[in-house]
Design an enzyme around this catalytic site. Sequence first.
Site, short mmCIF file in Angstrom:
data_model
loop_
_atom_site.label_atom_id
_atom_site.label_comp_id
_atom_site.label_asym_id
_atom_site.label_seq_id
_atom_site.Cartn_x
_atom_site.Cartn_y
_atom_site.Cartn_z
N SER A 187 0.94 -1.41 0.06
CA SER A 187 0.20 -0.02 -0.09
C SER A 187 0.93 1.09 -0.10
O SER A 187 0.34 2.27 -0.58
CB SER A 187 -0.78 -0.04 1.31
N ASP A 428 -3.09 6.67 12.09
CA ASP A 428 -2.61 6.04 10.96
C ASP A 428 -1.38 6.83 10.95
O ASP A 428 -1.13 7.64 10.28
CB ASP A 428 -3.35 5.97 9.74
N HIS A 431 1.06 5.20 6.72
CA HIS A 431 0.61 5.79 5.22
C HIS A 431 0.97 7.50 5.16
O HIS A 431 1.23 7.90 6.31
CB HIS A 431 -0.77 5.53 4.76
#
Length: 450
Positions: A187, A428, A431
Amino acid sequence: MIQRWHKKTQLPLLALVFFLFVLCTIFINERRFQEIHRKEIRKGDDVATRNDVKKTFSSTSTPSSLNSSHPKDRSVVLDRFSTCKSTVKYSGKKAGWDIHFDKQEERKDSCDVFSGRWVFDNTSYPLYNESDCPYMSDQLACLKHGRPDLGYQYWRWQPHGCNLKRWNATEIWDKLRGKRLMFVGDSLNRGQWISMLCLLQSVIPAEKKSITPNAPLTIFRAEEYNATIEFQWAPLLVESNSDDPVNHRLDERIMRPDSVLRHASEWKHADILIFNSYLWWRQGPVKLLWSTEENGVCEEAQGLEAMELAMDAWADWIGSNVDPLKQKVFFVTMSPTHLWSREWEAGTNGNCYSEKSPIEDEKYWGSGSDLDTMRMVENVVSWLKSKVSVINITQLSEYRKDGHPSVYRKFWEARTDEELANPMSYSDCIHWCLPGVPDVWNQLLLHFLL
C-alpha cells in the site's frame, strides 16, 4: 468305406471353418477395440488440453528461465482460502539459486540527493491540489477527511549542495512516451503510484486518459503518449495468499519463498519497474510453503528471514531477465513509521497525531526503520548494481512525523467509542497524506530517469 472316409474328413473341415470364424471375430474386435482406444486417447488428450488451457488462463504465464528446478511450481495456486495442513519450524532451507552476479561499481553522482533537509515552501508547493486529482485515495486524502492544518503540503526537499529539478509534467510524459511504468509492492508503493498519477494526469485531456478498476494490476493509460502508469499489488513480492488487492487481511500469511512467477509475467513487459517491500514483514511470523512441497506442510519463519528469501527470489528474476539497456529497475527503501513521540521528543507518550512540523535533527533515526532489514536489502541489491538503482527514501522520510494521515482518512472499520475518545489510539502513522512526502519520492525517481 467311402462313407466312413467322408465322416472322418468332415470334422477337420468344420474345425477349419470354426477356426477361421474365430480369427475373423478376434481381428474385427481387435480393430474395434483399437479404434475405441484411440478415441479414448484423443478424448483424454482433449480433456488434458482443456485443463491445461484452463490452468494457463487461470494462472499467469511464466518465464521459463525462472524456477526451472521446480517442475511442480504451479501445482497449487495460493489464494486467500489457502491453508497449511501443518506447520513446522523453519529449517533454514534456501532456494539454492545458481546465478551469480558480478558486483558493479556504484554510480557516483555529483550530489547526494538523499541527504538534505526539508524547507517550508508555500510558493512552489503543493505540486497539485488534493481535490483536483480524480485518482486520490480516501486513505490518503487528509484534507477531505478533516485535517485542519495544511502545513504538511508545503515542505520541499532540499538536498545539500544541489537542487532537484523542477517538476514538469509534459517533459516527463515525453520521456514516458510508448513506455510502461510499473509500481510493484504494497500500500505504500500504491500511495507512490497514486502520487505519480496526481502529479502527471492534469496535462492529459479527460477523453485521452482512462484507468482500470481495482485489480491485481491497475493501469492508467495516457492515449496520446501511448504510455501507461501501472500498479501491481504484490506485498511480499513472491507469490502469497495475500495477493488479492482487496481481500488480503488474513490471520495466517502464507508465501512461496521460491516463486515470483505469478507477478513476474507482467514485470518482463514493463520498461520501468519500481519495487518496494518492507511493512508486511513486520507483522509477525510468515508461513513458507515451498513449491516442491506436496503435503501442505508449511514452515514458520520470522519476518526478516522470510523477507530475505523473498528478496533472493526477486533478485534471481532480476538478474536472469532484466536487460539494463532495455529496462530500468528501482528499489525503494523502507518507509518509516512514527508510532512513538518519545523518540523525537523525550518525555512524551504520543505518536504522529497532531504533529505539524518535521524533525530538524538530521541524525534522527526512529524504531520504525529497521537497520538489520536495510543491511539485508543492501546486500541483496549490491549484486544487482548494474540492473537496479536504489531510491533511498528512508532518512528523508524519517524527518516527516507530520506527514501521516493520523485520524484524517477513511477507516474501513467503525471506530469504537473508546477509540473516538482517544484519537491517538487509532492514528495511522504508517501511510502518508497526499499531496505530501510521496511526491518527493517521485521527484527523486524522476531525477534518475530524466
